[in-house]
Design a protein around this motif. Structure first.
Motif, PDB file in Angstrom:
ATOM      1  N   ILE A  24     -38.294   0.845  17.890  1.00 27.64           N
ATOM      2  CA  ILE A  24     -38.452   1.803  16.801  1.00 27.64           C
ATOM      3  C   ILE A  24     -39.832   2.429  16.907  1.00 27.64           C
ATOM      4  CG2 ILE A  24     -38.557   2.088  14.293  1.00 27.64           C
ATOM      5  CD1 ILE A  24     -36.673  -0.346  14.086  1.00 27.64           C
ATOM      6  N   GLY A  25     -39.869   3.749  17.140  1.00 28.22           N
ATOM      7  CA  GLY A  25     -41.143   4.416  17.349  1.00 28.22           C
ATOM      8  C   GLY A  25     -41.890   4.732  16.065  1.00 28.22           C
ATOM      9  N   SER A  26     -41.163   4.930  14.986  1.00 28.73           N
ATOM     10  CA  SER A  26     -41.781   5.253  13.696  1.00 28.73           C
ATOM     11  C   SER A  26     -40.694   5.233  12.625  1.00 28.73           C
ATOM     12  CB  SER A  26     -42.441   6.632  13.728  1.00 28.73           C
ATOM     13  OG  SER A  26     -41.460   7.651  13.851  1.00 28.73           O
ATOM     14  N   TYR A  27     -41.121   5.254  11.358  1.00 24.53           N
ATOM     15  CA  TYR A  27     -40.160   5.328  10.262  1.00 24.53           C
ATOM     16  C   TYR A  27     -39.386   6.648  10.324  1.00 24.53           C
ATOM     17  CZ  TYR A  27     -38.197   5.485   5.562  1.00 24.53           C
ATOM     18  OH  TYR A  27     -37.338   5.577   4.495  1.00 24.53           O
ATOM     19  N   ASP A  28     -40.083   7.737  10.591  1.00 30.63           N
ATOM     20  CA  ASP A  28     -39.419   9.039  10.653  1.00 30.63           C
ATOM     21  C   ASP A  28     -38.363   9.071  11.762  1.00 30.63           C
ATOM     22  OD1 ASP A  28     -40.974   9.921   8.571  1.00 30.63           O
ATOM     23  OD2 ASP A  28     -42.421  10.979   9.838  1.00 30.63           O
ATOM     24  N   LEU A  80     -43.188  -2.199   6.640  1.00 36.03           N
ATOM     25  CA  LEU A  80     -42.390  -2.754   5.553  1.00 36.03           C
ATOM     26  C   LEU A  80     -41.239  -1.813   5.192  1.00 36.03           C
ATOM     27  CD1 LEU A  80     -42.435  -5.299   3.788  1.00 36.03           C
ATOM     28  CD2 LEU A  80     -43.717  -3.973   2.082  1.00 36.03           C
ATOM     29  N   ALA A  81     -41.516  -0.521   5.205  1.00 33.30           N
ATOM     30  CA  ALA A  81     -40.470   0.458   4.915  1.00 33.30           C
ATOM     31  C   ALA A  81     -39.387   0.435   5.988  1.00 33.30           C
ATOM     32  CB  ALA A  81     -41.096   1.847   4.806  1.00 33.30           C
ATOM     33  N   ILE A  82     -39.774   0.236   7.241  1.00 31.18           N
ATOM     34  CA  ILE A  82     -38.794   0.156   8.331  1.00 31.18           C
ATOM     35  C   ILE A  82     -37.889  -1.057   8.146  1.00 31.18           C
ATOM     36  CG2 ILE A  82     -38.572  -0.340  10.806  1.00 31.18           C
ATOM     37  CD1 ILE A  82     -41.037   1.480  11.221  1.00 31.18           C
ATOM     38  N   VAL A  83     -38.486  -2.201   7.835  1.00 30.00           N
ATOM     39  CA  VAL A  83     -37.687  -3.410   7.613  1.00 30.00           C
ATOM     40  C   VAL A  83     -36.724  -3.203   6.447  1.00 30.00           C
ATOM     41  CG1 VAL A  83     -37.776  -5.830   6.900  1.00 30.00           C
ATOM     42  CG2 VAL A  83     -39.381  -4.975   8.620  1.00 30.00           C
ATOM     43  N   ALA A  84     -37.221  -2.642   5.356  1.00 24.54           N
ATOM     44  CA  ALA A  84     -36.376  -2.428   4.184  1.00 24.54           C
ATOM     45  C   ALA A  84     -35.229  -1.463   4.501  1.00 24.54           C
ATOM     46  CB  ALA A  84     -37.223  -1.889   3.025  1.00 24.54           C
ATOM     47  N   PHE A  85     -35.532  -0.406   5.253  1.00 23.31           N
ATOM     48  CA  PHE A  85     -34.486   0.564   5.612  1.00 23.31           C
ATOM     49  C   PHE A  85     -33.413  -0.108   6.466  1.00 23.31           C
ATOM     50  CE2 PHE A  85     -32.586   3.913   8.172  1.00 23.31           C
ATOM     51  CZ  PHE A  85     -32.403   4.934   7.255  1.00 23.31           C
TER      52      PHE A  85
END
Length: 362
Positions: free
Chosen positions: A93-97, A131-136
């Motif tokens: 995963i390179g980024s949240y976006d 944290l946002a990536i994990v939650a998503f």
């Protein structure tokens, strides 16, 4: 004459690395550091390696051919998905976006969360983004199996404090993320970091090593590594020149006195970097210095009367290793391996491989 790659050395390095306590996550990007994807991956797979890391989808497809049951992780951001699904590849995963944008392609894909602790290449740049990536992933039911980082300063001179800060950042972020999500694989230690036995990385499941597998160290000498690479050429001409004569193109070298010079049939067009001239080559176990530049197809040594046409010249081997040239400060070890052309004749020792690519000679 040509390059010899010792697959038994790669086997032995893998075994010795694992005595440090964790299984190997093998980095085989760029044609396995330009030693040959098929022979290297086949050798490591036979040795029990089941985790491989590459940069591109093209590399991942090739690894899958030789390691059918292995986990193959692609580190570059992925935007084409057919091969990922068909070949059952892991993706970083390179980024949240990136994650949100690619959501429609990610069902059933094994994902690794990369934490960017200071390299500024790919990955979550803050704990909040991670944290946002994990939650998503949890909310969307995605298969988040891995957690990783890269330590860009592990082998940098005079960067111990900055490296320690990066290790601490990964240790802090990853520990808090592990409290929120069960990761199957946690890998952070590159080759240089493997030596440090840092207690803050005790939660890692694997060591992710590249250059160590091939017998070289970008940090201090590691005596237990076994170099896997040798390169020999031959003397194709010998000349006696007078004081004041130039050698090679231009006037970069002018003989200060009468000299005997040997011409070698190898140059930068074969991937022999100009940095190699900072250490001597060896003929019959005797050292002879390079003179002038290394040119596209030829190089020159200052020799004595013992050297004759047809003599074998050791460019890299037991006497001068890639690491030795690295420590002159003019080129690093990965760069020297990757610069080499496959138009140079190659042969492999210690294995039952391989089918060479069309531009390779065996």
């Amino acid at each position: 004459m040509g390059v010899t790659i010792d697959l038994n050395a790669i086997r032995e390095n893998k075994r010795r690395i694992e005595t440090l306590g964790r299984p190997v996550f093998a980095v085989v990007k760029n044609n396995a550091y330009n030693l040959g994807m098929e022979p290297v991956v086949t050798t490591l797979y036979e040795e029990g390696v089941r985790h491989f890391m590459v940069t591109t989808l093209e590399e991942a497809r090739e690894v899958r051919t030789y390691a059918p049951d292995a986990r193959v992780l692609v580190m570059n951001p992925v935007y084409e998905w057919q091969d990922v699904q068909e070949q059952k590849l892991d993706v970083a995963i390179g980024s949240y976006d990136w994650l949100v944008a690619q959501r429609s392609q990610l069902d059933g894909v094994r994902l690794h969360l990369k934490l960017d602790v200071g390299m500024n290449r790919f990955g979550a740049k803050t704990f909040e983004e991670a944290l946002a990536i994990v939650a998503f992933c949890q909310d969307e039911g995605l298969d988040l199996v891995g957690l990783c980082t890269h330590f860009p300063l592990a082998d940098a001179d005079n960067a111990e404090i900055e490296h320690s800060i990066q290790v601490e950042r990964f240790a802090d972020w990853s520990t808090r993320l592990i409290e929120r999500h069960a990761f199957e694989v946690v890998h952070a230690a590159n080759s240089a970091a493997t030596l440090q036995a840092d207690a803050r990385l005790a939660h890692c499941t694997h060591v992710r090593v590249g250059i160590f597998l091939y017998g070289y160290s970008s940090v201090e000498p590691v005596e237990w590594l076994v170099p896997a690479f040798r390169w020999e050429t031959e003397v194709i001409a010998v000349h006696q020149i007078e004081a004041g004569a130039h050698v090679g193109y231009g006037t970069g070298y002018t003989a200060p006195a009468q000299e005997r010079i040997a011409v070698l049939s190898v140059g930068y067009g074969d991937g022999l970097m100009r940095a190699r001239r900072h250490l001597p080559a060896h003929i019959n176990d005797r050292a002879f210095p390079f003179i002038s530049n290394i040119f596209m197809s030829h190089s020159f040594l200052r020799v004595d009367e013992t050297v004759q046409v047809g003599d074998v010249v050791e460019l890299y081997g037991n006497t001068t290793k890639i690491d030795d040239v690295t420590r002159t400060g003019h080129a690093n070890n990965s760069e020297q391996l990757c610069a080499r052309s496959w138009r140079v004749p190659h042969r492999f020792e210690g294995g039952n491989v391989c089918t060479p690519p069309t531009n390779q000679f065996v």
